[in-house]
Design a protein around this motif. Structure first.
Motif, PDB file in Angstrom:
ATOM      1  N   THR A  98       0.830  -1.198   0.000  1.00 48.48           N
ATOM      2  CA  THR A  98       0.000   0.000   0.000  1.00 48.48           C
ATOM      3  C   THR A  98       0.869   1.255   0.000  1.00 48.48           C
ATOM      4  OG1 THR A  98      -1.789  -1.159   1.139  1.00 48.48           O
ATOM      5  CG2 THR A  98      -1.770   1.244   1.294  1.00 48.48           C
ATOM      6  N   GLY A 196      -5.778   3.194   1.420  1.00 50.60           N
ATOM      7  CA  GLY A 196      -6.427   2.427   0.366  1.00 50.60           C
ATOM      8  C   GLY A 196      -7.500   3.229  -0.335  1.00 50.60           C
ATOM      9  N   LYS A 200      -7.714   4.468  -4.286  1.00 48.83           N
ATOM     10  CA  LYS A 200      -8.907   4.280  -5.107  1.00 48.83           C
ATOM     11  C   LYS A 200      -9.358   5.598  -5.739  1.00 48.83           C
ATOM     12  CE  LYS A 200     -13.770   2.782  -4.679  1.00 48.83           C
ATOM     13  NZ  LYS A 200     -14.392   4.093  -4.992  1.00 48.83           N
ATOM     14  N   TYR A 207      -8.173  -0.041  -4.967  1.00 47.45           N
ATOM     15  CA  TYR A 207      -6.757  -0.125  -4.611  1.00 47.45           C
ATOM     16  C   TYR A 207      -6.186  -1.490  -4.951  1.00 47.45           C
ATOM     17  CZ  TYR A 207      -8.041  -2.753  -0.415  1.00 47.45           C
ATOM     18  OH  TYR A 207      -8.536  -3.704   0.434  1.00 47.45           O
ATOM     19  N   GLN A 208      -7.009  -2.559  -4.830  1.00 47.57           N
ATOM     20  CA  GLN A 208      -6.522  -3.900  -5.170  1.00 47.57           C
ATOM     21  C   GLN A 208      -6.104  -3.961  -6.641  1.00 47.57           C
ATOM     22  OE1 GLN A 208      -9.541  -3.165  -3.846  1.00 47.57           O
ATOM     23  NE2 GLN A 208     -10.217  -4.713  -2.353  1.00 47.57           N
ATOM     24  N   TYR A 226      -5.802 -10.427  -3.028  1.00 48.32           N
ATOM     25  CA  TYR A 226      -6.537  -9.990  -1.851  1.00 48.32           C
ATOM     26  C   TYR A 226      -7.718 -10.886  -1.506  1.00 48.32           C
ATOM     27  CZ  TYR A 226      -3.838  -5.678  -1.712  1.00 48.32           C
ATOM     28  OH  TYR A 226      -2.821  -4.769  -1.602  1.00 48.32           O
ATOM     29  N   ALA A 260      -6.348  -2.959   2.474  1.00 52.56           N
ATOM     30  CA  ALA A 260      -5.149  -2.152   2.250  1.00 52.56           C
ATOM     31  C   ALA A 260      -4.212  -2.188   3.440  1.00 52.56           C
ATOM     32  CB  ALA A 260      -5.545  -0.708   1.939  1.00 52.56           C
TER      33      ALA A 260
END
Length: 505
Positions: A98, A196, A200, A207-208, A226, A260
């Motif tokens: 992150t 996170g 985004k 964020y993933q 994730y 995150a």
């Protein structure tokens, strides 16, 4: 939840696995057998102290796994052994991913670390701060856990499944404060969940997805992600806790907005790619950038700039004289270590899992371990493995090379000492040098030292402490004379200071 006795577990673990399984490592890269055995013994001692259903660990050096071990089974009652391709949740070791994602957005000009967090998370704008003079939270405050939030490991770990909508409502409602921000380090999972959300909002994707696109895919980490539900059941180390003298399977939490701060799952083989990438940022050098993020950006993660804590070294002998001076960088803790030089490390604790990593980037080496028991990070054997490598001479911090400027100034300094005058340094002295001590007084000092040491005949050592500084030791007729030279920030570099240590017999 399934409950199985410790005795039953011992029987089950003995069926598929006898001791520690070692993956094949090419002979050209493997560490010596006695050293490998010492590392295995350290992890075996950890299992003796803290029984775990499954364990996997690896030593990475110069971009390769040079030793690894696995133990136990993926599922209590099952027969599949843990392997280097078994998935473990690594909990807060996810924070480094992150942090690097935030730094990559900074590099792309999408944000500044000094931006107010509320610039990118509008729901924070209505917060009431604890004091009228409290600083508003910056992005860097979240990275380094100095926003003023309370430490929240037990609570934060259970927020994994929180939806984006619920998190939005949580943010908008505001927070209670532990303290005014920027006053003390206080570890906050909530803070990394906010990071996170910043990823985004700034990147325009979850964020993933951003971390996968920016970091995981370029590094070939195809077995890292994730969503735990995406892991094949025959590849997952199920997480357990020890409760009421029985093993209890922890609930498997789906991916959510708090991932995150600690949502990644990975394997030994995949995580080694991440560790190798981080290590490759050292030493600084000219040349093409080969990674998904700049080397200088990776090194920035190591900057622990606030609230240093002095702690004993975990797992060190009782008479250990070395201590750690620990600060939080960005997703990694940072400390000098007497045997390893710079050390970067982080634990991961999660319902059902414990993990730990230490990188010694000045040596090009790292060790990490994953376990499938709640909060039982194998920190001690990870540290002990690196110290064992250092004792065996398998790793050592790289020495700073002596620059041409320092080498030339050192030779001129030797000539001045031999002549008993500053004449050989003419044209090489910074403007402060004769003001700090006159040429006549330097001649007297040279003469005084010569009465104690005699003629200095050889250079015992010249060690750079930077490109413009060094320590030296000269072998003399009556003993050893050491000292330091320090050049000034001028072009060409000139001598701003020459210091001698008391002569040694």
């Amino acid at each position: 939840m399934r409950r199985i006795s410790a005795a039953a577990l011992a029987v089950m673990l003995a069926v598929p696995v006898s001791g520690t399984a070692r993956a094949e490592v090419p002979a050209a890269t493997a560490i010596p057998a006695p050293l490998a055995a010492e590392i295995d013994t350290a992890f075996a001692a950890y299992r003796e102290r803290t029984p775990v259903p499954g364990l996997a660990y690896a030593v990475v050096k110069d971009g390769m796994i040079v030793h690894q071990g696995t133990w136990g089974v993926q599922t209590i009652g099952g027969k599949r052994p843990v392997t280097a391709d078994t998935h473990f949740r690594i909990a807060s070791m996810s924070k480094a991913f992150t942090a690097l994602a935030i730094l990559s957005l900074r590099d792309a000009g999408k944000l500044s670390l000094d931006d107010l967090a509320e610039t990118h998370v509008p729901e924070m704008k209505g917060w009431t701060y604890p004091t009228t003079d409290a600083p508003r939270i910056r992005v860097r405050d979240l990275l380094q856990h100095v926003a003023g939030f309370v430490t929240d490991d037990p609570w934060g770990d259970r927020q994994q499944v929180l939806s984006e909508a619920d998190f939005t409502r949580m943010i908008a409602a505001g927070v209670p404060w532990s303290r005014t921000g920027q006053m003390q380090h206080e570890y906050s999972n909530f803070g990394y969940a906010l990071l996170g959300r910043i990823i985004k909002n700034v990147s325009g994707m979850p964020y993933q997805a951003y971390i996968r696109q920016t970091i995981l895919t370029p590094l070939g980490m195809t077995n890292t992600g994730y969503e735990i539900a995406d892991v094949p059941k025959d590849r997952l180390a199920v997480g357990y806790r020890w409760e009421n003298e029985q093993w209890v399977e922890e609930p498997s939490m789906r991916d959510g907005t708090f991932g995150a701060m600690g949502g990644l799952n990975t394997t030994v083989n995949d995580y080694a790619k991440w560790v190798s990438f981080l290590l490759s940022a050292w030493p600084p050098r000219s040349g093409a950038e080969m990674g998904p993020v700049r080397r200088a950006t990776v090194r920035e993660m190591a900057q622990g700039l606030n609230f240093v804590r002095i702690l004993p070294r975990p797992g060190a002998p009782a008479d250990d004289k070395c201590v750690h001076a620990v600060a939080y960088g960005m997703g990694l803790r940072s400390s000098p270590d007497c045997d390893l030089g710079l050390a970067l490390f982080h634990a991961g604790g999660y319902p059902g899992y414990g993990s730990f990593v230490v990188l010694a980037p000045e040596t090009g080496a790292a060790v990490f371990g994953f376990a499938s028991r709640t909060y039982q990070a194998p920190s001690v054997p990870v540290w002990q493995s690196l110290w064992a490598m250092a004792r065996a001479g398998a790793i050592r911090p790289a020495e700073t090379p002596v620059s041409n400027e320092v080498a030339a100034m050192h030779e001129a300094t030797r000539a001045a000492y031999a002549a008993g005058t500053l004449a050989p340094l003419e044209g090489r002295l910074a403007m402060n040098f004769p003001l700090d001590r006159s040429a006549e007084n330097w001649a007297r000092e040279f003469a005084r030292l010569k009465t104690l040491t005699g003629t200095c005949t050889a250079v015992e050592s010249l060690r750079a402490t930077g490109a413009l500084s060094a320590t030296f030791r000269w072998t003399c007729e009556k003993g050893v004379l050491g000292g330091q030279i320090l050049l000034a920030p001028t072009l060409p570099p000139t001598l701003q200071a020459l210091r001698f240590d008391p002569p040694q017999p």
